[in-house]
Design a protein around this motif. Structure first.
Motif, mmCIF file in Angstrom:
data_model
loop_
_atom_site.group_PDB
_atom_site.id
_atom_site.type_symbol
_atom_site.label_atom_id
_atom_site.label_comp_id
_atom_site.label_asym_id
_atom_site.label_seq_id
_atom_site.Cartn_x
_atom_site.Cartn_y
_atom_site.Cartn_z
ATOM 1 N N GLN A 119 3.366 0.577 -5.547
ATOM 2 C CA GLN A 119 4.427 0.132 -6.441
ATOM 3 C C GLN A 119 4.342 -1.382 -6.656
ATOM 4 N N ALA A 120 4.011 -1.799 -7.860
ATOM 5 C CA ALA A 120 3.898 -3.215 -8.175
ATOM 6 C C ALA A 120 5.278 -3.851 -8.285
ATOM 7 N N PHE A 121 5.370 -5.128 -7.903
ATOM 8 C CA PHE A 121 6.630 -5.859 -7.992
ATOM 9 C C PHE A 121 6.322 -7.297 -8.391
ATOM 10 N N PRO A 178 0.820 -1.212 0.000
ATOM 11 C CA PRO A 178 0.000 0.000 0.000
ATOM 12 C C PRO A 178 0.855 1.264 0.000
ATOM 13 N N ALA A 179 0.392 2.254 -0.714
ATOM 14 C CA ALA A 179 1.085 3.546 -0.714
ATOM 15 C C ALA A 179 0.894 4.237 0.629
ATOM 16 N N TYR A 231 1.553 11.017 1.542
ATOM 17 C CA TYR A 231 2.977 11.212 1.298
ATOM 18 C C TYR A 231 3.414 10.690 -0.069
ATOM 19 N N SER A 232 2.894 9.539 -0.445
ATOM 20 C CA SER A 232 3.377 8.924 -1.676
ATOM 21 C C SER A 232 2.814 9.633 -2.893
ATOM 22 N N ALA A 233 3.718 10.079 -3.762
ATOM 23 C CA ALA A 233 3.286 10.747 -4.992
ATOM 24 C C ALA A 233 3.057 9.752 -6.117
ATOM 25 N N SER A 234 3.648 8.556 -5.993
ATOM 26 C CA SER A 234 3.610 7.607 -7.096
ATOM 27 C C SER A 234 2.581 6.504 -6.928
ATOM 28 N N GLY A 235 1.946 6.418 -5.747
ATOM 29 C CA GLY A 235 0.960 5.379 -5.526
ATOM 30 C C GLY A 235 1.602 4.034 -5.250
#
Length: 257
Positions: A228-230, A217-218, A222-226
């Motif tokens: 992050q998938a990996f 979860p972002a 704070y997180s600007a990019s949402g």
């Protein structure tokens, strides 16, 4: 909601709400059961069977009680129906007050209940002494010591209480309560539905449709990019268990080395 219901639940680990199911609703359930469910002792319920089954998710009196206990943060985990042939845990009493790792617990702090798994048994037929029925050790959901082996028996158990219900009643009990099925030989007909509820932040049984988690979860605000998938393929087995395995209590394998 009557305050005596909360008191009984806190004191004994269970409470009976009479007439939780209306007579017309009860009749529709009984008719469906007679037509479709007589060949097996247990059926996991399909909510597409009809409105009469979906309405067992939240009958008003049951919903209002659970809403108080869980403070509006709960969900249906699973639901099944059982007849007179159903016996839980091999005929012995099961569970106890110290099963925190499995999502089964009961605590009170500052006049607020904190509970894990809670069960609701809807009686679709009268369930008395001549039918196989629910039994328990009242107050055991609060016990501070392990259950002695002799108190796991359903026969010759001085602590055991037999719970009898009228068709339409709802028995709500903490799964931390030491409980089970009192098997009656040549039992009369017993028709019950068990619905089990959990905190809305967790599952008890592993959800069949869940997939591995592939993004953390972002961070809110704070997180600007949402998120992050990996790729889970790049994780070790232990990392995969720590990161990608969905949340549920029952049957979750210990973290490997």
């Amino acid at each position: 909601m009557k305050p005596e219901y909360v008191y009984q639940f806190d004191l004994n680990g269970y409470v009976i709400i009479p007439n939780a199911i209306t007579r017309p609703h009860l009749q529709r359930l009984q008719e469906y059961w007679s037509e479709h469910l007589t060949d097996h002792s247990l059926h996991d319920i399909n909510l597409d069977w009809g409105k009469e089954w979906r309405d067992l998710i939240d009958p008003e009196s049951v919903y209002r009680f659970l809403d108080i206990v869980y403070r509006s943060k709960f969900r249906l985990d699973h639901m099944f129906c059982a007849d007179e042939r159903f016996v839980s845990s091999g005929g012995n009493l099961h569970h106890g007050a110290d099963m925190f790792d499995e999502g089964i617990y009961y605590l009170v702090r500052n006049h607020r209940i904190h509970s894990g798994l809670i069960a609701v048994q809807y009686a679709l037929s009268d369930i008395g002494a001549r039918e196989s029925h629910f039994c328990c050790i009242p107050g055991s959901h609060r016990a501070s010591f392990p259950v002695p082996d002799q108190y796991r028996n359903v026969t010759d158990n001085p602590l055991l209480r037999h719970i009898f219900l009228q068709a339409g009643d709802a028995l709500i009990f903490s799964e931390a309560l030491v409980h089970g099925t009192f098997k009656v030989e040549n039992s009369g007909r017993r028709r019950s539905v068990f619905a089990r509820f959990m905190n809305n932040y967790s599952y008890f049984r592993k959800p069949p449709a869940h997939q591995e988690i592939m993004a953390l979860p972002a961070t809110p605000n704070y997180s600007a990019s949402g998120a992050q998938a990996f790729s889970v393929d790049h994780l070790t087995q232990r990392q995969r268990q720590l990161v990608a395995e969905p949340a549920y209590s029952r049957g979750h394998a210990p973290i490997g080395g």
